[in-house]
Design a protein around this motif. Structure first.
Motif, short mmCIF file in Angstrom:
data_model
loop_
_atom_site.label_atom_id
_atom_site.label_comp_id
_atom_site.label_asym_id
_atom_site.label_seq_id
_atom_site.Cartn_x
_atom_site.Cartn_y
_atom_site.Cartn_z
N ALA A 107 -19.62 -0.75 -34.10
CA ALA A 107 -18.87 -1.97 -34.42
C ALA A 107 -17.83 -2.27 -33.34
O ALA A 107 -17.01 -3.17 -33.52
N LEU A 108 -17.87 -1.53 -32.23
CA LEU A 108 -16.89 -1.72 -31.17
C LEU A 108 -17.26 -2.93 -30.31
O LEU A 108 -18.43 -3.20 -30.06
N GLU A 109 -16.23 -3.65 -29.85
CA GLU A 109 -16.41 -4.83 -29.01
C GLU A 109 -15.44 -4.77 -27.84
O GLU A 109 -14.37 -4.15 -27.94
N PRO A 110 -15.78 -5.44 -26.73
CA PRO A 110 -14.83 -5.48 -25.61
C PRO A 110 -13.60 -6.31 -25.98
O PRO A 110 -13.68 -7.27 -26.76
N LEU A 111 -12.46 -5.93 -25.43
CA LEU A 111 -11.19 -6.58 -25.75
C LEU A 111 -10.77 -7.48 -24.59
O LEU A 111 -10.74 -7.05 -23.44
N GLU A 112 -10.41 -8.72 -24.90
CA GLU A 112 -9.91 -9.64 -23.89
C GLU A 112 -8.43 -9.39 -23.63
O GLU A 112 -7.74 -8.75 -24.43
N ASP A 113 -7.94 -9.94 -22.53
CA ASP A 113 -6.52 -9.80 -22.20
C ASP A 113 -5.63 -10.46 -23.25
O ASP A 113 -4.48 -10.08 -23.43
N PRO A 130 -11.38 -2.48 -22.25
CA PRO A 130 -11.07 -1.60 -23.39
C PRO A 130 -11.80 -2.08 -24.64
O PRO A 130 -12.18 -3.25 -24.76
N LEU A 131 -11.99 -1.17 -25.58
CA LEU A 131 -12.75 -1.49 -26.78
C LEU A 131 -11.83 -1.75 -27.97
O LEU A 131 -10.71 -1.23 -28.04
N CYS A 132 -12.31 -2.55 -28.87
CA CYS A 132 -11.58 -2.84 -30.10
C CYS A 132 -12.58 -2.94 -31.24
O CYS A 132 -13.80 -2.92 -31.03
N ALA A 133 -12.07 -3.02 -32.45
CA ALA A 133 -12.94 -3.18 -33.62
C ALA A 133 -12.32 -4.20 -34.55
O ALA A 133 -11.10 -4.20 -34.78
N ARG A 134 -13.14 -5.09 -35.06
CA ARG A 134 -12.69 -6.09 -36.02
C ARG A 134 -13.14 -5.71 -37.43
O ARG A 134 -14.30 -5.33 -37.64
N LEU A 135 -12.21 -5.79 -38.37
CA LEU A 135 -12.51 -5.59 -39.78
C LEU A 135 -12.07 -6.84 -40.53
O LEU A 135 -11.02 -7.41 -40.21
N ALA A 136 -12.85 -7.27 -41.49
CA ALA A 136 -12.52 -8.49 -42.23
C ALA A 136 -12.64 -8.24 -43.73
O ALA A 136 -13.47 -7.45 -44.18
N TYR A 137 -11.79 -8.94 -44.47
CA TYR A 137 -11.80 -8.90 -45.94
C TYR A 137 -12.13 -10.30 -46.43
O TYR A 137 -11.54 -11.30 -45.95
N ARG A 138 -13.06 -10.41 -47.35
CA ARG A 138 -13.45 -11.71 -47.89
C ARG A 138 -13.45 -11.64 -49.41
O ARG A 138 -14.05 -10.74 -49.99
N LEU A 139 -12.75 -12.58 -50.03
CA LEU A 139 -12.67 -12.66 -51.49
C LEU A 139 -13.25 -14.00 -51.93
O LEU A 139 -12.85 -15.05 -51.41
N SER A 140 -14.17 -13.97 -52.86
CA SER A 140 -14.76 -15.20 -53.38
C SER A 140 -14.88 -15.12 -54.89
O SER A 140 -14.75 -14.04 -55.48
N TYR A 141 -15.14 -16.27 -55.50
CA TYR A 141 -15.24 -16.34 -56.96
C TYR A 141 -16.61 -16.88 -57.34
O TYR A 141 -17.04 -17.94 -56.87
N ASP A 142 -17.33 -16.13 -58.16
CA ASP A 142 -18.64 -16.55 -58.65
C ASP A 142 -18.42 -17.37 -59.92
O ASP A 142 -18.05 -16.84 -60.96
N GLU A 143 -18.63 -18.68 -59.81
CA GLU A 143 -18.38 -19.58 -60.94
C GLU A 143 -19.26 -19.26 -62.14
O GLU A 143 -18.82 -19.32 -63.29
#
Length: 615
Positions: free
Chosen positions: A122-128, A143-156
């Motif tokens: 899940a590593l990606e190159p890092l921009e300046d 240099p390498l970095c990693a992005r993590l994301a949180y997503r919350l949704s509602y099932d109607e």
């Protein structure tokens, strides 16, 4: 991070925790999803709800009021009995529309080898710029970095909230494809969320229990087993006590109770005592810390006051945060601490952690950080924004930076600062503000904090633009209260600079703050108050003379001796004391111009008040 209420301090900490702390998602609520009003006729021209909202703090957005003559509204105008035009069209209705999802993304950089291995794939190159690069031709040496994301949704349909933490680099949310981040992986990240709960608790999950388990879980379990055995023996001895057995048998004998409740007659020999379900966990839940701190002896923690509990709780949390290079998250830091403990513990966190995200309402917590490390969050017109000082290289501006610790820190949570020329001006305005009748709200009710442009030789009108510029960088609405000096090229230049740096300027009548105190008050009241100044080892400035020349001399003495508050105190002790009219008008103008919607003149001159008639 500090700032005005509802500007997003808690939201930021909560957002980071939702991504990085596997236990934080349990606090998700439907109100986390941003809502905005939409017209029922489909015209989406209702005022949008505040950006960001206060979702994670549990507040739902309110429906904005829609004017009766809103664009796109059908209907016709009529006339009332007087012949005036009256708008008879019905205002459009609005409903709240919930966004599809709430999402937070975090980029982790400066990864040590163990974490890099943990996030392999899940590593990606890092921009300046500090962001992950999406360029397929990015340098292999980046240099390498990693992005993590949180997503919350509602099932109607299912009426359920659904949350997921995933790697954006390997996911496609539009197609519902997520490469989920395992909870075990997030637990391996050096991220600590400080939770200042009840300290010194040995129950499962409590801070002290976690510390014990991390240090020597086996020895801790043995100690708990020994406690359970000792309690069981003590309770058995208690049950066998003749006095207890006799009381139990008396209960069982009433109406043959002992014969009816069991298969065989029940006596005290079959009755014992234990904590809840008899488990060690139940026993530990009942234990509360007690301390022997003074001659009062061994007292429960609550009896020693809230500060002791707060200090121990924070120390416990900080001990858990001693992971090398840890990213520490703390919300409302210092709320239950005294000032020295707040600054001390904040400084420890800053020194011992790899990175700290600390939200606070306390200036003492911010004092532990460099000025450029403080982010101030504000709301302008219902929209959130953030402000941060840049490093100052200009020598003259460095003088104004000294006001950060002495003046502006105390105003961190106020939306508006009013800058006066010096400490005497602040003292006078503050004292009259405190003495106003209950029907007049104080400046604080309007979000205004009075500050001086400096102390001693560093103050004065020339410092106001520098302090004002510093305050503007931090997102304050900035007002100024200045003297009306004699017209000259210098005073014109100073006024121009002040107006350029402030949102509004209130200018006193000629004669500075001392004359502003005296204008409009009866000569007798001034003379009576002047006579009390002899208590400070000086002759009576007015000498009992009821003349304007005597008032001028009084103003000079007050200025030279710095007796502004003492003279005001004497005025207020007089029967039927009057508020200084010019100062009262100045306070009212500050309240008026503090409103962000104020669109009147930027420079307002306060006129001198005349003496009461007949005096």
């Amino acid at each position: 991070m500090a700032g005005v209420p509802r500007s997003g301090r808690t939201d930021l900490i909560t957002a980071l925790a939702r991504v990085l702390d596997p236990d934080a998602a349990r606090g998700a609520a439907l109100s986390d999803l941003h809502q905005r009003p939409v017209l029922l006729d489909g015209a989406d021209d209702a005022a949008p709800a505040e950006a960001g909202g206060d979702a994670v703090e549990g507040e739902a957005a309110a429906v904005a009021e829609v004017p009766a003559a809103a664009a796109g509204t059908e209907g016709a105008a009529g006339q009332d009995a007087s012949g005036d035009n009256v708008d008879t069209r019905e205002p459009p209705s609005a409903v709240l529309q919930r966004v599809e999802a709430a999402q937070v993304e975090v980029t982790l950089t400066d990864l040590d080898p163990d974490v890099q291995q943990l996030l392999d794939g899940a590593l990606e190159p890092l921009e300046d710029s500090g962001c992950a690069s999406e360029d397929p031709d990015a340098s292999a040496d980046a240099p390498l970095c990693a992005r993590l994301a949180y997503r919350l949704s509602y099932d109607e349909e299912a009426e359920t909230l659904e949350s997921v933490v995933y790697f954006p680099a390997r996911s496609n949310p539009a197609l519902g494809q997520y490469s989920r981040v395992p909870a075990a992986t997030r637990r391996m990240l050096p991220v600590i969320t400080l939770d200042a709960g009840q300290p010194l608790q040995l129950r499962a999950g409590a801070g002290l229990r976690r510390i014990l388990d991390e240090r020597d879980a086996k020895a801790g379990a043995a100690a708990f087993d020994a406690l359970a055995q000792a309690v069981a023996e003590a309770v058995a001895a208690l049950s066998a006590s003749p006095a207890v057995a006799e009381a139990v048998n008396a209960v069982l004998a009433i109406g043959g109770t002992g014969e009816r409740i069991g298969d065989t007659p029940v006596t005290a020999e079959q009755v014992g005592f234990r904590t809840e379900d008899g488990s060690v966990a139940a026993l530990l839940r009942t234990l509360r810390a007690a301390l022997h701190l003074d001659t009062g002896g061994m007292l429960g923690l609550a009896q020693h006051g809230s500060t002791v509990s707060a200090v121990l709780s924070m120390a416990e949390a900080m001990l858990l945060a001693t992971v090398p290079g840890a990213v520490v998250l703390a919300d409302d830091f210092g709320d239950q601490l005294d000032a020295p403990a707040t600054e001390h513990l904040a400084a420890l966190l800053r020194a011992r952690s790899g990175q700290v995200w600390l939200s606070t309402r306390r200036p003492e917590a911010a004092r532990a950080f460099e000025p450029t490390e403080v982010i101030r969050l504000v709301r302008h017109g219902g929209v959130r924004s953030h402000h941060q000082l840049t490093r100052i290289m200009d020598r003259k501006a460095l003088v104004a930076m000294r006001q950060w610790h002495t003046q502006l820190l105390a105003a961190l949570t106020a939306p508006t600062v009013a800058i006066a020329e010096g400490p005497h001006d602040v003292a006078v305005l503050s004292m009259v503000d405190r003495r106003r009748p209950p029907s007049s709200l104080p400046l604080s009710a309007h979000g205004i904090r009075l500050v001086a442009s400096g102390t001693g030789g560093e103050g004065g009108i020339s410092q106001i633009p520098r302090v004002a510029s510093l305050a503007r960088q931090l997102g304050f609405r900035v007002l100024a209260v200045i003297d009306r000096d004699k017209a000259s090229a210098q005073t014109t230049d100073e006024l121009t600079k002040i107006q350029a740096a402030c949102d509004a300027v209130v200018r006193l009548p000629p004669g500075a703050i001392e004359r502003a105190i005296a204008d409009g008050l009866p000569l007798e009241a001034l003379a009576d108050a002047s006579a009390t100044l002899t208590e400070y080892g000086i002759p009576d400035p007015m000498g009992g003379q009821l003349t304007e020349a005597a008032v001028t001399n009084l103003c000079k003495v007050i200025h030279k001796q710095g007796l502004h508050e003492q003279f005001l105190e004497a005025l207020y002790t007089e029967p039927n004391a009057l508020h200084p009219p010019v100062i009262s008008t100045t306070l009212a103008l500050l309240e008026l111009t503090a409103d962000p919607s104020y669109n009147g003149p930027q420079l307002i001159d306060v006129t001198a008040a005349s003496r009461p008639a007949g005096v």
